[in-house]
Design a protein around this motif. Sequence first.
Motif, PDB file in Angstrom:
ATOM      1  N   ILE A 335       0.832  -1.148  -0.053  1.00  0.00           N
ATOM      2  CA  ILE A 335       0.103   0.065  -0.126  1.00  0.00           C
ATOM      3  C   ILE A 335       0.974   1.097  -0.030  1.00  0.00           C
ATOM      4  N   GLU A 336       0.984   1.798  -1.119  1.00  0.00           N
ATOM      5  CA  GLU A 336       1.938   3.132  -1.504  1.00  0.00           C
ATOM      6  C   GLU A 336       1.045   4.128  -1.595  1.00  0.00           C
ATOM      7  N   GLY A 337       0.293   5.002  -0.651  1.00  0.00           N
ATOM      8  CA  GLY A 337      -0.192   6.145  -1.037  1.00  0.00           C
ATOM      9  C   GLY A 337      -1.606   5.495  -1.250  1.00  0.00           C
ATOM     10  N   GLN A 338      -2.017   5.997  -2.764  1.00  0.00           N
ATOM     11  CA  GLN A 338      -3.501   5.502  -3.271  1.00  0.00           C
ATOM     12  C   GLN A 338      -3.339   4.070  -4.092  1.00  0.00           C
ATOM     13  N   VAL A 339      -2.162   3.728  -4.229  1.00  0.00           N
ATOM     14  CA  VAL A 339      -2.061   2.506  -5.077  1.00  0.00           C
ATOM     15  C   VAL A 339      -1.894   1.252  -3.978  1.00  0.00           C
ATOM     16  N   VAL A 340      -2.710   0.411  -4.403  1.00  0.00           N
ATOM     17  CA  VAL A 340      -2.601  -1.110  -3.732  1.00  0.00           C
ATOM     18  C   VAL A 340      -2.178  -2.069  -4.510  1.00  0.00           C
ATOM     19  N   THR A 341      -1.579  -2.901  -4.117  1.00  0.00           N
ATOM     20  CA  THR A 341      -1.066  -4.121  -4.996  1.00  0.00           C
ATOM     21  C   THR A 341      -1.475  -5.587  -3.824  1.00  0.00           C
ATOM     22  N   THR A 342      -2.203  -6.175  -4.261  1.00  0.00           N
ATOM     23  CA  THR A 342      -2.769  -7.272  -3.406  1.00  0.00           C
ATOM     24  C   THR A 342      -1.994  -8.575  -3.238  1.00  0.00           C
ATOM     25  N   PHE A 343      -2.168  -9.324  -2.397  1.00  0.00           N
ATOM     26  CA  PHE A 343      -1.074 -10.516  -2.133  1.00  0.00           C
ATOM     27  C   PHE A 343      -1.142 -11.446  -3.485  1.00  0.00           C
ATOM     28  N   ASP A 344      -2.078 -11.137  -4.156  1.00  0.00           N
ATOM     29  CA  ASP A 344      -1.958 -12.130  -5.340  1.00  0.00           C
ATOM     30  C   ASP A 344      -1.720 -11.190  -6.713  1.00  0.00           C
ATOM     31  N   GLY A 345      -1.393 -10.033  -6.374  1.00  0.00           N
ATOM     32  CA  GLY A 345      -0.643  -9.094  -7.529  1.00  0.00           C
ATOM     33  C   GLY A 345      -1.605  -8.375  -8.376  1.00  0.00           C
ATOM     34  N   LYS A 346      -2.753  -8.214  -7.811  1.00  0.00           N
ATOM     35  CA  LYS A 346      -3.686  -7.207  -8.458  1.00  0.00           C
ATOM     36  C   LYS A 346      -3.503  -5.973  -8.147  1.00  0.00           C
ATOM     37  N   GLN A 347      -3.529  -4.938  -9.077  1.00  0.00           N
ATOM     38  CA  GLN A 347      -3.156  -3.600  -8.607  1.00  0.00           C
ATOM     39  C   GLN A 347      -4.336  -2.893  -8.994  1.00  0.00           C
ATOM     40  N   TYR A 348      -4.697  -1.608  -8.050  1.00  0.00           N
ATOM     41  CA  TYR A 348      -5.688  -0.892  -8.168  1.00  0.00           C
ATOM     42  C   TYR A 348      -5.659   0.573  -7.309  1.00  0.00           C
ATOM     43  N   LEU A 350      -7.163   3.396  -4.666  1.00  0.00           N
ATOM     44  CA  LEU A 350      -8.277   3.513  -3.707  1.00  0.00           C
ATOM     45  C   LEU A 350      -9.022   4.916  -4.305  1.00  0.00           C
ATOM     46  N   PRO A 351     -10.386   5.003  -3.948  1.00  0.00           N
ATOM     47  CA  PRO A 351     -11.274   6.056  -4.579  1.00  0.00           C
ATOM     48  C   PRO A 351     -11.370   7.195  -3.297  1.00  0.00           C
ATOM     49  N   GLY A 352     -10.830   7.315  -2.280  1.00  0.00           N
ATOM     50  CA  GLY A 352     -11.068   8.391  -1.459  1.00  0.00           C
ATOM     51  C   GLY A 352     -10.098   8.187  -0.256  1.00  0.00           C
ATOM     52  N   LYS A 353     -10.033   9.485   0.411  1.00  0.00           N
ATOM     53  CA  LYS A 353      -9.132   9.736   1.564  1.00  0.00           C
ATOM     54  C   LYS A 353     -10.184   9.165   2.902  1.00  0.00           C
ATOM     55  N   CYS A 354     -10.191   7.922   3.049  1.00  0.00           N
ATOM     56  CA  CYS A 354     -10.962   7.430   4.108  1.00  0.00           C
ATOM     57  C   CYS A 354     -10.108   6.413   5.115  1.00  0.00           C
ATOM     58  N   THR A 355     -10.540   5.773   6.145  1.00  0.00           N
ATOM     59  CA  THR A 355     -10.037   4.802   6.774  1.00  0.00           C
ATOM     60  C   THR A 355     -10.391   3.531   6.385  1.00  0.00           C
ATOM     61  N   TYR A 356      -9.446   2.520   6.068  1.00  0.00           N
ATOM     62  CA  TYR A 356      -9.877   1.342   5.479  1.00  0.00           C
ATOM     63  C   TYR A 356      -9.181   0.005   6.124  1.00  0.00           C
ATOM     64  N   VAL A 357     -10.015  -0.916   6.195  1.00  0.00           N
ATOM     65  CA  VAL A 357      -9.437  -2.255   6.590  1.00  0.00           C
ATOM     66  C   VAL A 357      -8.419  -2.716   5.609  1.00  0.00           C
ATOM     67  N   ALA A 358      -7.155  -2.689   5.928  1.00  0.00           N
ATOM     68  CA  ALA A 358      -6.083  -3.113   4.918  1.00  0.00           C
ATOM     69  C   ALA A 358      -6.045  -4.616   4.805  1.00  0.00           C
ATOM     70  N   ALA A 359      -6.119  -5.309   5.852  1.00  0.00           N
ATOM     71  CA  ALA A 359      -5.856  -6.857   6.032  1.00  0.00           C
ATOM     72  C   ALA A 359      -6.724  -7.239   7.193  1.00  0.00           C
ATOM     73  N   LYS A 360      -7.235  -8.408   7.224  1.00  0.00           N
ATOM     74  CA  LYS A 360      -8.087  -9.046   8.267  1.00  0.00           C
ATOM     75  C   LYS A 360      -7.953 -10.560   8.278  1.00  0.00           C
ATOM     76  N   GLY A 361      -7.636 -10.914   9.324  1.00  0.00           N
ATOM     77  CA  GLY A 361      -7.547 -12.533   9.619  1.00  0.00           C
ATOM     78  C   GLY A 361      -8.694 -12.854  10.848  1.00  0.00           C
ATOM     79  N   LEU A 362      -8.821 -14.164  11.212  1.00  0.00           N
ATOM     80  CA  LEU A 362      -9.424 -14.533  12.204  1.00  0.00           C
ATOM     81  C   LEU A 362      -9.369 -13.853  13.740  1.00  0.00           C
TER      82      LEU A 362
END
Length: 588
Positions: A335-348, A350-362
């Motif tokens: 997670i580099e600023g607005q750009v996110v690359t998932t564990f599986d390699g998908k890049q996109y 973020l649409p806004g300046k918010c608080t997000y759940v970056a990752a979540k486990g049990l």
Amino acid sequence: TSRSSGAGMLLTSKWLVHIFNVCKTFGSGVFQTFNGTLFHVKSTCPFTLTRFTFAGVDCSITVQREPTGLMNRVVILVNKVTTILQNGVVSVEGNRITLPFDHTYQHVYQYGIYIMLKSKVLPFSVTWLSSSGGISSISVSWQPPLQTVKLDLVLSFQSKVRYDTFLHVTVDCEVMSYAKECRLSKFDTYMQLCLQNMFPKVNINAKCAFIKEIVYLCGNKTHLWSLWRKITLCQEPSCPGDLTYQELGPAFPPTCSNPQPNSDALINTCLPPAGMVVNDRADDFRSVRVTDCPCVHGGKTYAPGQSIISKCQSCVCKEGKWGCSPNACPPRCIIEGQVVTTFDGKQYSLPGKCTYVAAKGLSWTVTIKFSHTDMSIEEMNLDVCHRSTLICVWTGFLTEHATVFWQSSMFVQVRTSFGMKMQVQVSPEIQLYLYMPPTERTKGLCGTYNNNTEDDFTTSSGIIENSARPFASSWTVGVCSLDDLPICMNTNNEIFAEDKCAQLTNTSGVFASCHDYVPVNTIAKACVQRICQCTSGLQKCLCVALGNYAKACASQGIDVGDWRAASSCSKYISLRTIGLTLLNRTTA
């Protein structure tokens, strides 16, 4: 029904559409409705071929013909996305596209000698044939699971419509005499349509589109099938490169990328010689043997037998595919600023300046909070639930569940009791890098971590979205307004971004040695995007973006040298004060 008043005419019909039904227009103005009704209209006015709303999605298709009978403009509107076909060019939302083209709501690709637009939000597709001078045919097809839907066919004209009639059978319609053996159920109708279709000065491709329709109704077992091109002026379509035309063949030719395509339909197509495939890694449509297929990495083409070696693995090109050793580097979420690359390699983005759940486990959750001034992370939280105790960790302290220490002057390392590792860049901007043990499964912005990018956009409610915006919004925490971010804050940002980010793609620049190992185009676009949104100093934002590529190169064992000195970024190596907070809460 029809209504006529003065200089205008409106033709309207409604019907129920069933599975596999097709509406189309071909030739110089022949129409076939979804229920099989046939008629001819000669007009150069734009009119609506079909218009409907299904499952809350609006759709309309408008066509316009030239005096020659060929269509010179088609407008396809699906879910507020406009696709225009004009002058041999396909444009989506005002931008000219190349094929194949993948959009959030539709996919546009070559389909034999035709081009197909397939909707991702509705079970329908649009197929057209571009000829010299315009479009000679276009069809709209409905697919399962749609059972029935009410559609409108509305033909609206600004001037009075005139039907041309002929008193005798023209030379162009003599081919219809060969169609009698087919015993077409509507032979008289097609004969009348032929007379109307073959008006003076009609384009040869409009003539041939009508004749081909008759031939295909008769089928490939008739005498007409093998004879019709000889008794007409209709030539076989030309194929690019060394491909050859076939009247019936698979829609998708075998290629180096896909030597065994799945093509159920048989249509007009262009194919390589038997035993060969199309080298789709080049632009000349040449046929090669599979053993001679090249490979591509980072935009560069490699011949069979060539290899690439990085820190994580080595790969050899064989039959158009990379054969690679096991990846020695664990996957990570970036997670580099607005750009996110998932564990599986998908890049996109973020649409806004918010608080997000970056990752979540049990038993744990990582959240990130963005600054209200620009798209940079302001705060990162790690919540660990263990034995009814909730521990919230703001970077910078030690507990039995997390160890936090300085890895360097710019990075903090976090190691957890359940195997997750976090690397947090703290200067000049907070950035997050997550590493998971192979057995862990995640949810959130970082995706699902299962080696499958197709389900990375799984929302908090378990729905897989097609686009980043609804997916990311489902993982916001608290109240957040996802206002559309401007493309660029101002002209100065835009000019600075285009000029300075070009350092990344410069083939003789400091980053050139890494181009073969880390694709640069996506990061270059992210650089422009970051600077366009920057409010905290353009040079600082540039250095962060350049540093992201340098880090990606370092992760592959590639040292790009002193890029900071070459880019005037040396002054941004500094420490940043990290707040230390520990909150113990006992859960019920």
